[in-house]
Design a protein around this motif. Structure first.
Motif, PDB file in Angstrom:
ATOM      1  N   LYS A   1      -1.623   7.026   8.924  1.00  0.00           N
ATOM      2  CA  LYS A   1      -1.376   6.104   7.818  1.00  0.00           C
ATOM      3  C   LYS A   1      -0.089   6.547   7.118  1.00  0.00           C
ATOM      4  O   LYS A   1       0.054   7.726   6.772  1.00  0.00           O
ATOM      5  CB  LYS A   1      -2.565   6.128   6.854  1.00  0.00           C
TER       6      LYS A   1
ATOM      7  N   SER B   1       1.504   1.219   4.293  1.00  0.00           N
ATOM      8  CA  SER B   1       1.588   0.714   2.916  1.00  0.00           C
ATOM      9  C   SER B   1       2.820  -0.167   2.799  1.00  0.00           C
ATOM     10  O   SER B   1       3.674  -0.188   3.691  1.00  0.00           O
ATOM     11  CB  SER B   1       1.748   1.878   1.939  1.00  0.00           C
ATOM     12  N   ALA B   2       2.957  -0.820   1.664  1.00  0.00           N
ATOM     13  CA  ALA B   2       4.169  -1.591   1.363  1.00  0.00           C
ATOM     14  C   ALA B   2       5.297  -0.620   1.033  1.00  0.00           C
ATOM     15  O   ALA B   2       5.029   0.501   0.601  1.00  0.00           O
ATOM     16  CB  ALA B   2       3.894  -2.477   0.153  1.00  0.00           C
TER      17      ALA B   2
ATOM     18  N   LYS C   1       8.287  -0.130  -6.747  1.00  0.00           N
ATOM     19  CA  LYS C   1       7.533  -0.358  -5.507  1.00  0.00           C
ATOM     20  C   LYS C   1       7.451  -1.848  -5.219  1.00  0.00           C
ATOM     21  O   LYS C   1       7.260  -2.637  -6.168  1.00  0.00           O
ATOM     22  CB  LYS C   1       6.091   0.118  -5.683  1.00  0.00           C
TER      23      LYS C   1
ATOM     24  N   THR D   1       4.939  -3.426  -4.116  1.00  0.00           N
ATOM     25  CA  THR D   1       3.666  -3.944  -4.630  1.00  0.00           C
ATOM     26  C   THR D   1       3.777  -4.293  -6.121  1.00  0.00           C
ATOM     27  O   THR D   1       3.240  -5.302  -6.569  1.00  0.00           O
ATOM     28  CB  THR D   1       2.531  -2.919  -4.414  1.00  0.00           C
TER      29      THR D   1
ATOM     30  N   GLU E   1       2.261  -4.984   2.310  1.00  0.00           N
ATOM     31  CA  GLU E   1       1.659  -4.316   3.462  1.00  0.00           C
ATOM     32  C   GLU E   1       1.778  -5.202   4.706  1.00  0.00           C
ATOM     33  O   GLU E   1       2.084  -4.730   5.802  1.00  0.00           O
ATOM     34  CB  GLU E   1       0.177  -4.037   3.192  1.00  0.00           C
TER      35      GLU E   1
ATOM     36  N   PHE F   1      -4.583  -1.667   2.524  1.00  0.00           N
ATOM     37  CA  PHE F   1      -4.746  -2.168   1.159  1.00  0.00           C
ATOM     38  C   PHE F   1      -5.554  -3.453   1.005  1.00  0.00           C
ATOM     39  O   PHE F   1      -5.967  -3.783  -0.079  1.00  0.00           O
ATOM     40  CB  PHE F   1      -3.347  -2.347   0.536  1.00  0.00           C
TER      41      PHE F   1
ATOM     42  N   ARG G   1      -5.533   0.019  -6.490  1.00  0.00           N
ATOM     43  CA  ARG G   1      -4.195   0.532  -6.176  1.00  0.00           C
ATOM     44  C   ARG G   1      -4.278   1.822  -5.351  1.00  0.00           C
ATOM     45  O   ARG G   1      -5.134   2.651  -5.572  1.00  0.00           O
ATOM     46  CB  ARG G   1      -3.388   0.780  -7.458  1.00  0.00           C
ATOM     47  N   GLY G   2      -3.361   1.923  -4.406  1.00  0.00           N
ATOM     48  CA  GLY G   2      -3.349   3.089  -3.523  1.00  0.00           C
ATOM     49  C   GLY G   2      -4.374   2.970  -2.401  1.00  0.00           C
ATOM     50  O   GLY G   2      -4.600   3.901  -1.631  1.00  0.00           O
ATOM     51  N   GLY G   3      -4.983   1.785  -2.291  1.00  0.00           N
ATOM     52  CA  GLY G   3      -6.099   1.593  -1.353  1.00  0.00           C
ATOM     53  C   GLY G   3      -5.728   1.612   0.118  1.00  0.00           C
ATOM     54  O   GLY G   3      -6.622   1.568   0.971  1.00  0.00           O
ATOM     55  N   GLY G   4      -4.458   1.709   0.433  1.00  0.00           N
ATOM     56  CA  GLY G   4      -4.060   1.827   1.842  1.00  0.00           C
ATOM     57  C   GLY G   4      -4.705   3.061   2.478  1.00  0.00           C
ATOM     58  O   GLY G   4      -4.998   3.072   3.684  1.00  0.00           O
ATOM     59  N   ASP G   5      -4.948   4.099   1.660  1.00  0.00           N
ATOM     60  CA  ASP G   5      -5.603   5.309   2.174  1.00  0.00           C
ATOM     61  C   ASP G   5      -7.027   4.998   2.638  1.00  0.00           C
ATOM     62  O   ASP G   5      -7.521   5.592   3.596  1.00  0.00           O
ATOM     63  CB  ASP G   5      -5.702   6.368   1.065  1.00  0.00           C
TER      64      ASP G   5
HETATM   65  N1  ASP Z   1       0.806  -0.750  -1.939  1.00  0.00           N
HETATM   66  C1  ASP Z   1      -0.402  -0.527  -2.636  1.00  0.00           C
HETATM   67  C2  ASP Z   1      -0.117   0.150  -3.968  1.00  0.00           C
HETATM   68  O1  ASP Z   1       1.032   0.377  -4.328  1.00  0.00           O
HETATM   69  C3  ASP Z   1      -1.433   0.198  -1.819  1.00  0.00           C
HETATM   70  C4  ASP Z   1      -1.003   1.508  -1.192  1.00  0.00           C
HETATM   71  O2  ASP Z   1       0.170   1.848  -1.218  1.00  0.00           O
HETATM   72  O3  ASP Z   1      -1.870   2.200  -0.669  1.00  0.00           O
HETATM   73  O4  ASP Z   1      -1.033   0.434  -4.691  1.00  0.00           O
END
Ligand code: ASP
Length: 440
Positions: free
Chosen positions: A7, A38-39, A49, A51, A118, A171, A185-189
């Motif tokens: 990832k 991720s984006a 960012k 997003t 994404e 995400f 947010r950050g859900g790509g993980d």
């Molecule tokens: N792009 C999304 C964010 O900025 C999800 C990610 O990066 O995981 O929250």
């Protein structure tokens, strides 16, 4: 063949050159078969960012402000067109960007809009690697309560049987209403972790811009030690308390399948990084404490009542007040005639603190209610402390020597985590003192 899932986070997708470095990492090992992206994130301090730009677009659309929408969307276009230019191949991004714009202006909704970073990033990575693109909506499914549905794994397994390699946007997935739905947010993980579980991977590699998990926040302590290995539980405790290398919910899918996570650095791929494994596989190193993390801005609401210990249902009544307002609490330390609730300040805006106090007084009739606002919670985490007598003594001695007043203490019975509450302005001093005691 063993399968590894990679990832790549926002900084690893931020421009054309770093995307090419990420692609090189994928190609370096045959086993790296599924790639989640991720984006594009920040390229430099002060950058925005993709997003965040997409959320701004969605807001402009909702407010009917076409001029603001056009301005922000133009920035997104420029970001992606620059990536195409830097990569040097025609990725068809202009057409894709036109289609996305049309959908957003047609009312596709906030989550759809936020997810397009994404979506486009995965299209780019798929083209660069020359492997198929699988849209996350084809298998990541949410139920009516917005929780991940088990159907996700059945659908993914079928798809992966057909596609031995693929690039997948992180995400988001498909909501129960048939519309695109994002994780937090950050859900790509989380997406990467789901893919690793569905693909039955031997390793989930999470590529970011740091060489692993540090023992504490490097913005607070200069060059803290990198943790070579930690357990899923240690990670959960640390990331929940603000160590933000990985989304705190990302461990659940891989944990249930026993798949280790490796945190690694796209900009220094030769570094070993941090391995996250199950507690039973975790080798305890020389450190008693694995890591320290802290979060600011909590409030303590304390209630006192004589004979509280024998009044059945007292705590239940108090908790019913916060539940009614959809508020969760972080900790609930208690004494014989006292109990305290630690609540995130974010819940207590616009007079909510006073509302809670009034309603608790009404329903539970305590002798006294008082509050301590703006405290920070600092977690000292490590499996090692279970077998080392005197760990708390060292911790509290270090805090006393640093002149830090401890307002609250909470230690779960697992002996994995000692949490202290201190005034917000003592947060950094507290982390320094604990770090110096256990790591320096
Ligand atoms: N792009 C999304 C964010 O900025 C999800 C990610 O990066 O995981 O929250």
């Amino acid at each position: 063949m063993n399968i590894k899932v990679c990832k790549f986070g926002g900084t690893s997708m931020a421009d054309g050159n770093v995307i090419l470095s990420a692609a090189k990492i994928v190609k370096a090992e045959e086993e790296r078969r599924y790639v989640v992206v991720s984006a594009p994130g920040k390229r430099f301090g002060g950058d925005i960012k993709v997003t965040d730009l997409l959320y701004a677009c969605s807001d402009a659309y909702e407010n009917g402000d076409k001029k603001a929408f056009d301005e922000v969307y133009q920035k997104i276009r420029t970001r992606f067109m620059n990536i195409e230019r830097e990569i040097g191949i025609d990725l068809g991004l202009e057409t894709a960007l036109n289609e996305v714009e049309k959908e957003i202006l047609g009312g596709a909704g906030q989550d759809y809009c936020a997810s397009r970073g994404e979506f486009l990033a995965a299209k780019i990575m798929a083209a660069v690697l020359g492997v198929p693109f699988i849209d996350a909506t084809e298998f990541v499914r949410f139920d009516e309560n917005g929780l991940l549905s088990d159907e996700t794994y059945e659908l993914a397994k079928k798809l992966f049987a057909k596609y031995p390699r693929a690039v997948i946007p992180g995400f988001y997935g498909l909501g129960a209403d048939g519309k695109v739905k994002t994780f937090s947010r950050g859900g790509g993980d989380i997406s990467g972790s789901i893919v690793a579980k569905a693909a039955n991977a031997v390793l989930y590699e999470n590529w970011t811009d740091v060489s692993g998990f540090f023992a504490c926040d490097p913005r607070i302590v200069n060059s803290p030690k990198c943790i070579p290995e930690l357990s899923y539980q240690e990670l959960r405790e640390l990331s929940y308390m603000g160590a933000n290398v990985l989304h705190s919910d990302a461990i659940f899918p891989v944990k249930s399948a026993g798949i280790p996570i490796r945190i690694c650095n796209t900009f220094r791929p030769e570094d070993k990084g941090t391995y996250i494994v199950s507690a039973s596989k975790r080798k305890l190193g020389e450190n008693i404490v694995t890591g320290i993390a802290g979060k600011k801005d909590f409030t303590v609401i304390s209630l006192e009542k004589s004979m509280m210990n024998s009044e059945i249902g007292f705590v239940g009544k108090v908790l019913s007040v916060i539940a009614k307002h959809g508020i969760s609490f972080e900790h609930l330390p208690s004494g014989i005639d006292t109990m305290s609730l630690i609540i995130d300040n974010a819940y207590l805006k616009d007079g909510m603190l006073q509302t809670l106090i009034d309603e608790m007084q009404e329903i539970a009739n305590p002798d006294r209610i008082y509050t301590h606002e703006n405290i920070a919670l600092i977690a000292t985490v490590g499996h090692g402390m279970a077998n080392n007598i005197g760990t708390s003594a060292r911790l509290f001695r270090a805090l006393a020597d640093a002149n830090v007043n401890v307002i609250m203490i909470d230690q779960g019975s697992s002996e994995l985590n000692i949490i202290v509450g201190v005034d917000n302005d003592k947060c950094n001093a507290c982390i320094h003192a604990i770090y110096n005691e256990f790591f320096a």
